[in-house]
Scaffold this motif. Structure first.
Motif, mmCIF file in Angstrom:
data_model
loop_
_atom_site.group_PDB
_atom_site.id
_atom_site.type_symbol
_atom_site.label_atom_id
_atom_site.label_comp_id
_atom_site.label_asym_id
_atom_site.label_seq_id
_atom_site.Cartn_x
_atom_site.Cartn_y
_atom_site.Cartn_z
ATOM 1 N N UNK A 105 0.884 -1.161 0.000
ATOM 2 C CA UNK A 105 0.000 0.000 0.000
ATOM 3 C C UNK A 105 0.922 1.211 0.000
ATOM 4 N N UNK A 106 0.815 2.052 -0.981
ATOM 5 C CA UNK A 106 1.706 3.202 -1.068
ATOM 6 C C UNK A 106 0.940 4.401 -1.588
ATOM 7 N N UNK A 107 1.558 5.545 -1.426
ATOM 8 C CA UNK A 107 0.980 6.761 -1.983
ATOM 9 C C UNK A 107 1.011 6.717 -3.509
ATOM 10 N N UNK A 108 2.067 6.104 -4.040
ATOM 11 C CA UNK A 108 2.223 6.057 -5.497
ATOM 12 C C UNK A 108 1.105 5.277 -6.175
ATOM 13 N N UNK A 109 0.643 4.191 -5.542
ATOM 14 C CA UNK A 109 -0.421 3.410 -6.173
ATOM 15 C C UNK A 109 -1.809 3.798 -5.682
ATOM 16 N N UNK A 110 -1.880 4.896 -4.926
ATOM 17 C CA UNK A 110 -3.167 5.436 -4.518
ATOM 18 C C UNK A 110 -3.808 4.758 -3.333
ATOM 19 N N UNK A 111 -3.065 3.894 -2.641
ATOM 20 C CA UNK A 111 -3.643 3.157 -1.518
ATOM 21 C C UNK A 111 -3.318 3.791 -0.167
ATOM 22 N N UNK A 112 -2.393 4.771 -0.140
ATOM 23 C CA UNK A 112 -2.096 5.535 1.072
ATOM 24 C C UNK A 112 -2.228 7.012 0.776
ATOM 25 N N UNK A 113 -2.613 7.791 1.768
ATOM 26 C CA UNK A 113 -2.601 9.241 1.646
ATOM 27 C C UNK A 113 -1.179 9.743 1.858
ATOM 28 N N UNK A 114 -0.886 11.020 1.558
ATOM 29 C CA UNK A 114 0.459 11.549 1.814
ATOM 30 C C UNK A 114 0.858 11.495 3.282
ATOM 31 N N UNK A 115 -0.121 11.436 4.193
ATOM 32 C CA UNK A 115 0.197 11.318 5.620
ATOM 33 C C UNK A 115 0.167 9.863 6.077
ATOM 34 N N UNK A 116 0.257 8.931 5.118
ATOM 35 C CA UNK A 116 0.426 7.499 5.356
ATOM 36 C C UNK A 116 -0.799 6.829 5.960
ATOM 37 N N UNK A 117 -1.974 7.379 5.723
ATOM 38 C CA UNK A 117 -3.212 6.726 6.143
ATOM 39 C C UNK A 117 -3.738 5.862 4.994
ATOM 40 N N UNK A 118 -4.306 4.721 5.357
ATOM 41 C CA UNK A 118 -4.820 3.791 4.345
ATOM 42 C C UNK A 118 -6.111 4.346 3.742
ATOM 43 N N UNK A 119 -6.178 4.328 2.429
ATOM 44 C CA UNK A 119 -7.424 4.651 1.729
ATOM 45 C C UNK A 119 -8.251 3.364 1.692
ATOM 46 N N UNK A 120 -9.134 3.219 2.635
ATOM 47 C CA UNK A 120 -9.812 1.952 2.869
ATOM 48 C C UNK A 120 -10.599 1.477 1.642
ATOM 49 N N UNK A 121 -11.377 2.369 1.073
ATOM 50 C CA UNK A 121 -12.201 1.965 -0.070
ATOM 51 C C UNK A 121 -11.328 1.549 -1.249
ATOM 52 N N UNK A 122 -10.226 2.268 -1.455
ATOM 53 C CA UNK A 122 -9.344 1.945 -2.581
ATOM 54 C C UNK A 122 -8.689 0.585 -2.389
ATOM 55 N N UNK A 123 -8.252 0.284 -1.162
ATOM 56 C CA UNK A 123 -7.634 -1.012 -0.892
ATOM 57 C C UNK A 123 -8.657 -2.135 -1.053
ATOM 58 N N UNK A 124 -9.865 -1.919 -0.515
ATOM 59 C CA UNK A 124 -10.909 -2.944 -0.621
ATOM 60 C C UNK A 124 -11.252 -3.225 -2.082
ATOM 61 N N UNK A 125 -11.269 -2.184 -2.911
ATOM 62 C CA UNK A 125 -11.560 -2.375 -4.332
ATOM 63 C C UNK A 125 -10.413 -3.094 -5.037
ATOM 64 N N UNK A 126 -9.178 -2.723 -4.696
ATOM 65 C CA UNK A 126 -8.015 -3.314 -5.358
ATOM 66 C C UNK A 126 -7.868 -4.798 -5.038
ATOM 67 N N UNK A 127 -8.302 -5.196 -3.850
ATOM 68 C CA UNK A 127 -8.132 -6.587 -3.427
ATOM 69 C C UNK A 127 -9.482 -7.247 -3.143
ATOM 70 N N UNK A 128 -10.476 -6.886 -3.949
ATOM 71 C CA UNK A 128 -11.827 -7.433 -3.753
ATOM 72 C C UNK A 128 -11.845 -8.948 -3.866
ATOM 73 N N UNK A 129 -11.100 -9.512 -4.813
ATOM 74 C CA UNK A 129 -11.095 -10.962 -5.000
ATOM 75 C C UNK A 129 -10.507 -11.667 -3.779
#
Length: 630
Positions: free
Chosen positions: A597-621
């Motif tokens: 999970x990184x800022x570069x792939x859109x899964x973390x914010x610049x303050x290192x918080x997890x973008x929950x919806x984005x992670x859940x969508x990326x790893x839905x399977x």
């Protein structure tokens, strides 16, 4: 002297430390509100822009910064900094900056960032921070929403992003690049502007004038601008200085100095910078928070305190473990870890008056492991560091006690952009790991009927809450009998299982993320029969783990995903995490996911918080397989 000695001296010098007592308000037998009186009165005139000039007038030769150069750290005096601010403010005026105009700053943490910030204020303007990692779309939105008339970026790469952003706007802010010499050109152009114009513009600023518009790095949606006044900045920084400086200076006998490495686009790094200028605490800058980049800078600068995020302290602990294992001393580190935590617990009990403190055996063991382990931990932080402040997310209590046993006292705090960073902080004379402390001086915290944390005080930004009213934070918390706040989760993130159990994922995630091998994680379970987790592996830790077991460092993820030894190691971390919650709230299943999970792939914010919806969508399977397999 170690942490125990510092705490004892602190207790004896409580008057000199200026601690603000907290008023605890109980309703229906439960603590519902805590208030702390201000240590510094609200200003009736002036602004943050005055700080460099006050320092130059009162102590012109005082060192206020150390500036990184090719030859090392060069001191900057109060008089020298004020002169640079004036020269740059004149240049900004020459470039067309008018009173109240906004200047966007897109740069990593460096001296020029701070110089520009104060120069913008001295010229009567308002600064708009932009994260150095922002995309063109994010920059475009901030420029459009803020109406910035000037954009200063750090590098040619940033300039390319900015150019793409500006192309989408109806107006065209002037673009300047620090690495292409724009500051020197501004100072040269400013020679045509009378210095009296800077004085006049600075004199026109009031406490209620907007100082900066800070855009939140939220986990969903577009960033939202928060207008912070000079009065807000004063309420935050002046009270923090009054609360903390006696501890960082008088009690330790050290001249305080800090290395600032948090992004200055984030409100926490920014207010610490302003507080240091206000208190004439020497500070330097490091453009990266990555431990591998930061460690040599800490060693060279040797700060007495730092302000960081849990990630930093987790990485230092993990690196210490990895180093010991590489030297064949893994078992020794585990013993040292247990001793440090036990020593920290005993020290804390003695300080709070609930126990006798470390016994002889524990003191002897601590002395032995200080030579073998703890001094290496302190060396990773520069060697002189005695205090640290941690914010951004909760720090695992056990990790906090480990550092206390190593001789570094970590104070946790909590806050939002809308509260001008800290809303609460562990009182310097009353540490309590596992909580985020009392309201900072001049603030109050209250729990709403549903447990949401509400904040009121001079740090609450204009427009964030109605005058005199409570700011709803969106976070859930609890208050103990002494008025210490504990954050238990994010209101919108609460998971409700099909069994009707409410689960706060952040508590589980914070504990799990602090364990060896684990980089990031996401706890899931909303409208599911049980709680589960996605886990990513920390690359360096994994490589080390494989090496000490005689296995190839480049072992494919496909082999690791079902590796029994690795899964057993992770299960132990999950079991540790589950100790903090009931069985119904515990993680019943987990899955390894490839990558990070990184800022570069859109899964973390610049303050290192997890973008929950984005992670859940990326790893839905992967999430579906967690539940489908049962």
């Amino acid at each position: 002297m170690g942490a125990r000695g510092d705490l004892g001296r602190a207790r004896r010098r409580s008057a000199s430390a200026g601690r603000a007592p907290a008023e605890v308000i109980t309703e229906d037998g439960a603590v519902r509100e805590v208030r702390t009186a201000p240590l510094v009165p609200a200003p009736s005139a002036g602004s943050t822009a005055d700080l460099p000039y006050v320092n130059a007038a009162e102590a012109p030769d005082a060192e206020v910064f150390r500036r990184r150069t090719a030859d090392g750290w060069r001191p900057v005096t109060a008089a020298g900094f004020a002169a640079e601010v004036t020269a740059l403010a004149r240049g900004l005026i020459a470039a067309g900056l008018g009173p109240g105009d906004r200047v966007a700053l897109m740069s990593r943490t460096r001296y020029e960032w701070t110089l520009l910030d104060f120069a913008i204020w001295a010229a009567g303007g308002q600064s708009v921070p932009v994260y150095a990692t922002s995309s063109a779309a994010q920059v475009e939105w901030i420029l459009r929403d803020s109406g910035a008339t000037l954009l200063v970026v750090e590098t040619t790469e940033h300039a390319a992003v900015a150019t793409a952003a500006i192309a989408e706007l109806d107006h065209s802010p002037e673009l300047l690049v620090i690495d292409e010499g724009c500051l020197d050109r501004l100072a040269s152009a400013g020679e045509q502007v009378d210095a009296a114009e800077v004085e006049a513009r600075r004199a026109a600023l009031t406490p209620d004038t907007i100082a900066t518009v800070v855009y939140t790095s939220g986990t969903t949606g577009r960033p939202r601008g928060c207008a912070i006044s000079h009065a807000n900045l004063h309420a935050q920084t002046a009270n923090l200085v009054a609360l903390l400086k006696p501890v960082f200076e008088e009690i330790t006998g050290q001249t305080p100095a800090t290395l600032i490495f948090l992004p200055l686009a984030h409100i926490l790094g920014r207010t610490i910078q302003i507080a240091c200028v206000s208190a004439r605490i020497v500070s330097g800058h490091c453009p990266s928070i990555r431990p591998d980049d930061l460690r040599p800078e800490l060693a060279a600068f040797r700060p007495t305190f730092v302000v960081g995020v849990p990630y930093l302290f987790e990485k230092i602990h993990h690196t210490g473990r990895a180093t010991a294992e590489r030297l064949g001393r893994g078992a020794s580190f585990e013993r040292a870890d247990r001793i440090a935590v036990a020593y920290g617990e005993a020290t804390l009990r003695a300080y709070l008056g609930t126990g006798p403190g470390p016994g002889l055996g524990l003191r002897l063991a601590k002395g032995l492991y200080d030579v073998l382990v703890y001094r290496r931990i302190r060396a990773a932080l520069g060697g002189r560091l005695r205090y640290a402040i941690s914010g951004g997310s909760p720090l695992d209590r056990r990790l906090n006690l480990f550092f206390l046993g190593c001789g570094v006292v970590i104070y946790e705090g909590y806050g939002l952009t809308e509260t001008t960073s800290a809303a609460t902080l562990i009182p310097p004379l009353a540490p309590r790991p596992g909580t985020v402390g009392h309201p900072i001086p001049g603030a109050a915290v209250r729990l709403d009927d549903d447990g949401e944390v509400l904040v009121r005080g001079g740090t609450v930004a204009a427009g964030a809450a109605d005058s005199g009213e409570w700011l709803p934070t969106g976070d859930l918390g609890s208050l103990d009998t002494d008025g210490y706040l504990r954050i238990t989760g994010r209101k919108k993130d609460i998971l409700i299982t099909t069994g009707g159990k409410n689960v706060s994922p952040s508590l589980l995630e914070d504990r799990l993320r602090g364990r060896p091998l684990i980089a990031q994680c996401l706890v899931v379970g909303d409208q599911r029969p049980f709680v589960a987790a996605l886990i990513t592996l920390e690359a360096d830790q994994l490589a080390h783990w494989l090496t000490v077991r005689g296995r190839p460092r480049d072992t494919p993820f496909a082999e690791l995903r079902d590796d029994p030894e690795l899964l057993a190691e992770l299960r132990r971390s999950v079991d540790y995490t589950n100790e903090a919650v009931s069985r119904a709230e515990s993680i019943r299943a987990f899955a390894l996911v490839d990558g990070e999970f990184s800022e570069a792939n859109g899964l973390l914010t610049p303050s290192l918080k997890v973008r929950r919806a984005a992670v859940a969508a990326a790893f839905a399977d992967e999430i579906e397989r967690l539940y489908g397999a049962r």
